[in-house]
Design an enzyme around this catalytic site. Structure first.
Site, PDB file in Angstrom:
ATOM      1  N   GLY A  93     -12.684  -0.217   1.234  1.00  0.00           N
ATOM      2  CA  GLY A  93     -11.651   0.784   0.933  1.00  0.00           C
ATOM      3  C   GLY A  93     -12.220   1.989   0.202  1.00  0.00           C
ATOM      4  O   GLY A  93     -13.058   1.847  -0.677  1.00  0.00           O
ATOM      5  N   HIS A 146       2.171   1.545   1.512  1.00  0.00           N
ATOM      6  CA  HIS A 146       1.982   1.362   2.954  1.00  0.00           C
ATOM      7  C   HIS A 146       2.221   2.711   3.644  1.00  0.00           C
ATOM      8  O   HIS A 146       3.174   3.413   3.310  1.00  0.00           O
ATOM      9  CB  HIS A 146       2.966   0.302   3.473  1.00  0.00           C
ATOM     10  CG  HIS A 146       2.749  -0.007   4.919  1.00  0.00           C
ATOM     11  ND1 HIS A 146       1.746  -0.844   5.370  1.00  0.00           N
ATOM     12  CD2 HIS A 146       3.385   0.443   6.031  1.00  0.00           C
ATOM     13  CE1 HIS A 146       1.777  -0.903   6.684  1.00  0.00           C
ATOM     14  NE2 HIS A 146       2.772  -0.126   7.116  1.00  0.00           N
ATOM     15  N   ASN A 201       2.906  -2.364  -3.689  1.00  0.00           N
ATOM     16  CA  ASN A 201       1.986  -2.035  -2.592  1.00  0.00           C
ATOM     17  C   ASN A 201       2.345  -0.668  -2.038  1.00  0.00           C
ATOM     18  O   ASN A 201       3.503  -0.272  -2.071  1.00  0.00           O
ATOM     19  CB  ASN A 201       2.117  -3.083  -1.472  1.00  0.00           C
ATOM     20  CG  ASN A 201       1.183  -2.790  -0.297  1.00  0.00           C
ATOM     21  OD1 ASN A 201       0.017  -2.433  -0.491  1.00  0.00           O
ATOM     22  ND2 ASN A 201       1.681  -2.930   0.920  1.00  0.00           N
ATOM     23  N   SER A 229      -8.659   6.192  -2.495  1.00  0.00           N
ATOM     24  CA  SER A 229      -8.011   7.448  -2.913  1.00  0.00           C
ATOM     25  C   SER A 229      -6.725   7.178  -3.696  1.00  0.00           C
ATOM     26  O   SER A 229      -6.413   7.903  -4.644  1.00  0.00           O
ATOM     27  CB  SER A 229      -7.746   8.363  -1.711  1.00  0.00           C
ATOM     28  OG  SER A 229      -6.696   7.885  -0.923  1.00  0.00           O
ATOM     29  N   ASN A 230      -5.985   6.132  -3.336  1.00  0.00           N
ATOM     30  CA  ASN A 230      -4.794   5.799  -4.136  1.00  0.00           C
ATOM     31  C   ASN A 230      -5.197   5.298  -5.523  1.00  0.00           C
ATOM     32  O   ASN A 230      -4.564   5.635  -6.521  1.00  0.00           O
ATOM     33  CB  ASN A 230      -3.921   4.764  -3.412  1.00  0.00           C
ATOM     34  CG  ASN A 230      -3.058   5.411  -2.343  1.00  0.00           C
ATOM     35  OD1 ASN A 230      -2.076   6.081  -2.645  1.00  0.00           O
ATOM     36  ND2 ASN A 230      -3.446   5.247  -1.078  1.00  0.00           N
ATOM     37  N   LEU A 237      -5.695  -5.222   2.208  1.00  0.00           N
ATOM     38  CA  LEU A 237      -5.121  -5.431   3.532  1.00  0.00           C
ATOM     39  C   LEU A 237      -4.904  -6.903   3.867  1.00  0.00           C
ATOM     40  O   LEU A 237      -4.492  -7.240   4.962  1.00  0.00           O
ATOM     41  CB  LEU A 237      -6.014  -4.765   4.587  1.00  0.00           C
ATOM     42  CG  LEU A 237      -6.352  -3.291   4.264  1.00  0.00           C
ATOM     43  CD1 LEU A 237      -7.301  -2.719   5.292  1.00  0.00           C
ATOM     44  CD2 LEU A 237      -5.093  -2.440   4.155  1.00  0.00           C
TER      45      LEU A 237
HETATM   46  C1  GAR Z   1      -3.764   3.837   2.460  1.00  0.00           C
HETATM   47  O1  GAR Z   1      -3.402   4.723   3.479  1.00  0.00           O
HETATM   48  C2  GAR Z   1      -2.747   2.731   2.315  1.00  0.00           C
HETATM   49  O2  GAR Z   1      -1.443   3.165   2.573  1.00  0.00           O
HETATM   50  C3  GAR Z   1      -3.200   1.776   3.377  1.00  0.00           C
HETATM   51  O3  GAR Z   1      -4.601   1.750   3.231  1.00  0.00           O
HETATM   52  C4  GAR Z   1      -5.019   3.047   2.843  1.00  0.00           C
HETATM   53  C5  GAR Z   1      -5.955   2.919   1.672  1.00  0.00           C
HETATM   54  O4  GAR Z   1      -6.504   4.176   1.392  1.00  0.00           O
HETATM   55  N1  GAR Z   1      -2.632   0.484   3.202  1.00  0.00           N
HETATM   56  C6  GAR Z   1      -2.156  -0.218   4.203  1.00  0.00           C
HETATM   57  O5  GAR Z   1      -2.217   0.139   5.355  1.00  0.00           O
HETATM   58  C7  GAR Z   1      -1.509  -1.535   3.767  1.00  0.00           C
HETATM   59  N2  GAR Z   1      -0.919  -2.201   4.880  1.00  0.00           N
HETATM   60  P1  GAR Z   1      -7.190   4.464   0.024  1.00  0.00           P
HETATM   61  O6  GAR Z   1      -8.296   3.394  -0.120  1.00  0.00           O
HETATM   62  O7  GAR Z   1      -7.772   5.829   0.167  1.00  0.00           O
HETATM   63  O8  GAR Z   1      -6.172   4.341  -1.050  1.00  0.00           O
END
Ligand code: GAR
Length: 242
Positions: A18, A118, A116, A21-22, A99
Protein backbone atom coordinates in the site's frame (compact mmCIF):
# COMPACT_ATOMS: atom_id res chain seq x y z
CA UNK A 1 -16.81 19.70 35.36
CA UNK A 2 -15.54 17.32 32.69
CA UNK A 3 -11.88 17.41 31.65
CA UNK A 4 -10.86 17.70 28.01
CA UNK A 5 -10.72 14.10 26.70
CA UNK A 6 -7.21 12.82 26.05
CA UNK A 7 -6.19 12.53 22.40
CA UNK A 8 -7.49 9.45 20.65
CA UNK A 9 -4.89 6.70 20.16
CA UNK A 10 -5.23 5.52 16.57
CA UNK A 11 -3.77 2.46 14.86
CA UNK A 12 -3.75 2.30 11.07
CA UNK A 13 -3.73 -1.04 9.25
CA UNK A 14 -2.48 -1.34 5.68
CA UNK A 15 -1.81 -4.41 3.59
CA UNK A 16 0.48 -5.50 0.78
CA UNK A 17 2.50 -2.75 -0.84
CA UNK A 18 0.00 0.00 0.00
CA UNK A 19 1.19 3.48 -0.87
CA UNK A 20 -0.32 5.00 2.28
CA UNK A 21 -1.89 8.23 1.04
CA UNK A 22 -4.86 7.91 3.42
CA UNK A 23 -2.42 7.10 6.22
CA UNK A 24 -0.52 10.26 5.27
CA UNK A 25 -3.72 12.33 5.40
CA UNK A 26 -4.49 11.01 8.89
CA UNK A 27 -0.91 11.59 10.12
CA UNK A 28 -1.02 15.18 8.81
CA UNK A 29 -4.47 15.87 10.27
CA UNK A 30 -3.30 14.69 13.71
CA UNK A 31 -0.10 16.74 13.44
CA UNK A 32 -2.07 19.87 12.51
CA UNK A 33 -4.59 19.39 15.30
CA UNK A 34 -7.52 18.80 12.89
CA UNK A 35 -7.99 15.44 14.61
CA UNK A 36 -7.71 15.35 18.38
CA UNK A 37 -5.65 12.20 18.17
CA UNK A 38 -2.33 10.56 17.57
CA UNK A 39 -1.33 7.69 15.28
CA UNK A 40 0.36 5.40 17.79
CA UNK A 41 0.91 2.39 15.55
CA UNK A 42 0.86 1.36 11.90
CA UNK A 43 0.55 -2.35 11.20
CA UNK A 44 1.36 -3.66 7.75
CA UNK A 45 1.56 -7.10 6.21
CA UNK A 46 4.89 -6.44 4.41
CA UNK A 47 7.91 -4.47 5.56
CA UNK A 48 8.57 -3.09 2.06
CA UNK A 49 5.24 -1.23 1.81
CA UNK A 50 5.63 2.48 0.98
CA UNK A 51 2.97 3.11 3.64
CA UNK A 52 5.36 1.85 6.32
CA UNK A 53 8.13 4.10 4.99
CA UNK A 54 5.72 6.98 5.31
CA UNK A 55 5.01 6.05 8.90
CA UNK A 56 8.74 5.70 9.64
CA UNK A 57 9.40 9.13 8.17
CA UNK A 58 6.74 10.61 10.46
CA UNK A 59 8.21 8.88 13.50
CA UNK A 60 5.19 6.60 13.92
CA UNK A 61 5.94 3.12 15.33
CA UNK A 62 5.39 0.37 12.78
CA UNK A 63 4.88 -3.36 13.08
CA UNK A 64 4.56 -6.11 10.50
CA UNK A 65 2.27 -9.07 10.95
CA UNK A 66 2.43 -11.31 7.93
CA UNK A 67 -0.80 -13.26 7.41
CA UNK A 68 1.25 -15.80 5.44
CA UNK A 69 2.95 -16.78 8.66
CA UNK A 70 -0.50 -17.65 9.98
CA UNK A 71 -1.86 -19.56 6.99
CA UNK A 72 -4.85 -21.62 8.22
CA UNK A 73 -4.49 -20.05 11.66
CA UNK A 74 -6.84 -17.08 11.75
CA UNK A 75 -6.88 -17.19 15.52
CA UNK A 76 -3.07 -16.88 15.62
CA UNK A 77 -3.21 -13.92 13.20
CA UNK A 78 -5.95 -12.29 15.26
CA UNK A 79 -4.03 -12.78 18.50
CA UNK A 80 -0.87 -11.28 16.99
CA UNK A 81 -2.84 -8.19 15.93
CA UNK A 82 -4.64 -7.94 19.27
CA UNK A 83 -1.39 -8.16 21.24
CA UNK A 84 -0.03 -5.15 19.34
CA UNK A 85 -3.25 -3.16 19.46
CA UNK A 86 -3.83 -3.79 23.15
CA UNK A 87 -0.22 -3.03 24.05
CA UNK A 88 -0.54 0.38 22.36
CA UNK A 89 -3.89 1.00 24.10
CA UNK A 90 -5.57 1.76 20.82
CA UNK A 91 -8.94 3.56 20.90
CA UNK A 92 -9.64 3.45 17.16
CA UNK A 93 -8.42 1.26 14.30
CA UNK A 94 -8.41 2.78 10.81
CA UNK A 95 -8.15 0.45 7.84
CA UNK A 96 -6.47 2.38 5.04
CA UNK A 97 -5.80 0.18 2.04
CA UNK A 98 -6.11 -2.93 4.22
CA UNK A 99 -7.56 -5.30 1.67
CA UNK A 100 -8.02 -8.45 3.73
CA UNK A 101 -10.95 -9.38 5.91
CA UNK A 102 -10.09 -8.44 9.48
CA UNK A 103 -10.37 -11.55 11.70
CA UNK A 104 -13.75 -11.70 13.48
CA UNK A 105 -11.97 -11.86 16.84
CA UNK A 106 -10.44 -8.43 16.23
CA UNK A 107 -13.74 -7.01 14.97
CA UNK A 108 -15.48 -8.22 18.13
CA UNK A 109 -12.76 -6.94 20.45
CA UNK A 110 -12.87 -3.49 18.84
CA UNK A 111 -16.55 -3.40 17.84
CA UNK A 112 -17.69 0.11 16.97
CA UNK A 113 -14.08 1.29 17.01
CA UNK A 114 -12.89 0.25 13.53
CA UNK A 115 -13.30 2.41 10.43
CA UNK A 116 -12.55 1.65 6.78
CA UNK A 117 -12.27 3.80 3.67
CA UNK A 118 -13.58 2.38 0.40
CA UNK A 119 -13.35 4.01 -3.05
CA UNK A 120 -17.02 3.68 -4.10
CA UNK A 121 -20.46 4.59 -2.87
CA UNK A 122 -21.23 1.48 -0.81
CA UNK A 123 -23.16 -0.78 -0.85
CA UNK A 124 -22.31 -0.58 -4.57
CA UNK A 125 -19.03 -2.02 -5.76
CA UNK A 126 -17.91 -3.51 -2.47
CA UNK A 127 -17.06 -7.03 -1.32
CA UNK A 128 -14.17 -9.41 -1.72
CA UNK A 129 -11.86 -8.54 -4.60
CA UNK A 130 -13.31 -5.03 -4.90
CA UNK A 131 -10.38 -2.79 -4.20
CA UNK A 132 -8.33 -0.17 -5.97
CA UNK A 133 -8.68 -0.02 -9.74
CA UNK A 134 -11.01 -3.06 -9.81
CA UNK A 135 -13.64 -0.87 -8.18
CA UNK A 136 -13.29 1.98 -10.66
CA UNK A 137 -13.23 -0.43 -13.62
CA UNK A 138 -16.50 -1.97 -12.40
CA UNK A 139 -18.07 1.46 -11.96
CA UNK A 140 -17.18 2.42 -15.54
CA UNK A 141 -18.49 -0.90 -16.89
CA UNK A 142 -21.77 -0.36 -15.06
CA UNK A 143 -22.39 2.95 -16.79
CA UNK A 144 -22.92 4.76 -13.48
CA UNK A 145 -22.75 8.54 -13.76
CA UNK A 146 -21.61 8.98 -10.19
CA UNK A 147 -19.15 7.23 -7.94
CA UNK A 148 -17.30 8.43 -4.85
CA UNK A 149 -16.02 7.13 -1.55
CA UNK A 150 -17.38 5.78 1.72
CA UNK A 151 -16.09 5.74 5.27
CA UNK A 152 -17.84 3.06 7.30
CA UNK A 153 -17.59 1.14 10.53
CA UNK A 154 -16.23 -2.36 10.05
CA UNK A 155 -18.21 -5.49 10.81
CA UNK A 156 -17.41 -9.15 10.14
CA UNK A 157 -17.99 -8.89 6.39
CA UNK A 158 -16.35 -7.00 3.55
CA UNK A 159 -17.56 -3.40 3.19
CA UNK A 160 -20.95 -3.84 4.88
CA UNK A 161 -20.72 -1.97 8.19
CA UNK A 162 -22.70 1.18 9.06
CA UNK A 163 -21.86 4.14 6.83
CA UNK A 164 -20.38 7.28 8.42
CA UNK A 165 -19.66 9.56 5.46
CA UNK A 166 -20.04 9.35 1.69
CA UNK A 167 -18.76 11.79 -0.91
CA UNK A 168 -20.12 11.58 -4.46
CA UNK A 169 -17.81 12.25 -7.41
CA UNK A 170 -19.15 12.52 -10.99
CA UNK A 171 -18.06 9.96 -13.58
CA UNK A 172 -16.93 11.74 -16.75
CA UNK A 173 -17.43 10.44 -20.29
CA UNK A 174 -13.71 10.13 -20.94
CA UNK A 175 -12.82 8.61 -17.55
CA UNK A 176 -10.50 5.64 -17.27
CA UNK A 177 -10.19 3.70 -13.99
CA UNK A 178 -7.02 5.71 -13.33
CA UNK A 179 -8.54 9.18 -13.88
CA UNK A 180 -11.61 8.31 -11.82
CA UNK A 181 -9.40 6.96 -9.02
CA UNK A 182 -7.30 10.13 -9.12
CA UNK A 183 -10.38 12.36 -8.69
CA UNK A 184 -11.80 10.23 -5.90
CA UNK A 185 -8.57 9.93 -3.87
CA UNK A 186 -8.47 13.51 -2.51
CA UNK A 187 -12.13 13.09 -1.50
CA UNK A 188 -11.13 9.92 0.38
CA UNK A 189 -8.56 11.88 2.33
CA UNK A 190 -11.08 14.60 3.24
CA UNK A 191 -13.82 12.12 4.16
CA UNK A 192 -11.50 9.94 6.27
CA UNK A 193 -10.10 12.90 8.18
CA UNK A 194 -13.62 14.20 8.81
CA UNK A 195 -14.88 10.81 10.00
CA UNK A 196 -11.98 10.34 12.42
CA UNK A 197 -12.37 13.92 13.60
CA UNK A 198 -16.04 13.22 14.40
CA UNK A 199 -15.17 9.94 16.12
CA UNK A 200 -12.49 11.66 18.21
CA UNK A 201 -15.00 14.34 19.18
CA UNK A 202 -17.48 11.67 20.33
CA UNK A 203 -20.00 12.72 17.70
CA UNK A 204 -20.71 9.38 16.00
CA UNK A 205 -23.55 7.24 17.25
CA UNK A 206 -24.34 3.90 15.63
CA UNK A 207 -28.08 3.39 15.47
CA UNK A 208 -28.76 0.05 13.73
CA UNK A 209 -27.59 0.42 10.15
CA UNK A 210 -27.35 4.18 10.46
CA UNK A 211 -24.69 6.37 11.94
CA UNK A 212 -25.97 9.60 13.45
CA UNK A 213 -23.68 12.59 13.58
CA UNK A 214 -24.40 14.32 16.85
CA UNK A 215 -24.36 18.09 17.10
CA UNK A 216 -21.25 19.41 18.84
CA UNK A 217 -23.19 20.18 22.00
CA UNK A 218 -24.22 16.52 22.44
CA UNK A 219 -20.75 15.10 21.91
CA UNK A 220 -19.47 12.53 24.38
CA UNK A 221 -17.26 14.16 27.02
CA UNK A 222 -15.23 11.29 28.38
CA UNK A 223 -13.40 8.37 26.83
CA UNK A 224 -16.03 6.00 28.28
CA UNK A 225 -18.90 7.99 26.84
CA UNK A 226 -17.05 8.20 23.55
CA UNK A 227 -16.84 4.42 23.32
CA UNK A 228 -20.51 4.10 24.17
CA UNK A 229 -21.48 6.77 21.64
CA UNK A 230 -19.68 4.95 18.86
CA UNK A 231 -20.90 1.57 19.90
CA UNK A 232 -24.61 0.96 19.77
CA UNK A 233 -24.95 -2.20 17.76
CA UNK A 234 -26.04 -4.91 20.18
CA UNK A 235 -25.77 -7.76 17.72
CA UNK A 236 -21.97 -7.70 17.63
CA UNK A 237 -21.15 -7.67 21.31
CA UNK A 238 -22.92 -6.78 24.50
CA UNK A 239 -19.66 -5.81 26.16
CA UNK A 240 -19.68 -2.05 25.70
CA UNK A 241 -23.39 -1.40 26.06
CA UNK A 242 -24.29 1.41 28.41
C1 GAR B 1 -7.67 3.64 -1.30
O1 GAR B 1 -8.19 4.08 -2.52
C2 GAR B 1 -8.73 2.92 -0.49
O2 GAR B 1 -10.01 3.46 -0.68
C3 GAR B 1 -8.65 1.55 -1.08
O3 GAR B 1 -7.27 1.31 -1.19
C4 GAR B 1 -6.64 2.54 -1.50
C5 GAR B 1 -5.46 2.72 -0.59
O4 GAR B 1 -4.74 3.84 -1.00
N1 GAR B 1 -9.28 0.58 -0.25
C6 GAR B 1 -10.06 -0.36 -0.73
O5 GAR B 1 -10.25 -0.53 -1.91
C7 GAR B 1 -10.71 -1.22 0.36
N2 GAR B 1 -11.62 -2.16 -0.21
P1 GAR B 1 -3.71 4.53 -0.05
O6 GAR B 1 -2.71 3.42 0.35
O7 GAR B 1 -3.05 5.57 -0.89
O8 GAR B 1 -4.43 5.07 1.12
Amino acid sequence: MSATPSPLSIAVLVSGTGRGSNLGALIDACAHGEIHGKIVLVIGTRRDAPALERADAAGVPVAVVSPRQYADDEEGYANALLRLLDRSQVDLICLAGYLRKLPAKVVTAYAGRILNIHPSLLPLFGGQGMYGLHVHQAVLESGMKVSGCTVHFVDEHYDTGPIVIQTPVPVLDNDTPETLAARILPEEHRAYVRAVQLFAAGRLRIDGRRVRILPETQAAQSADELEIAAYQEPTVSERRKP
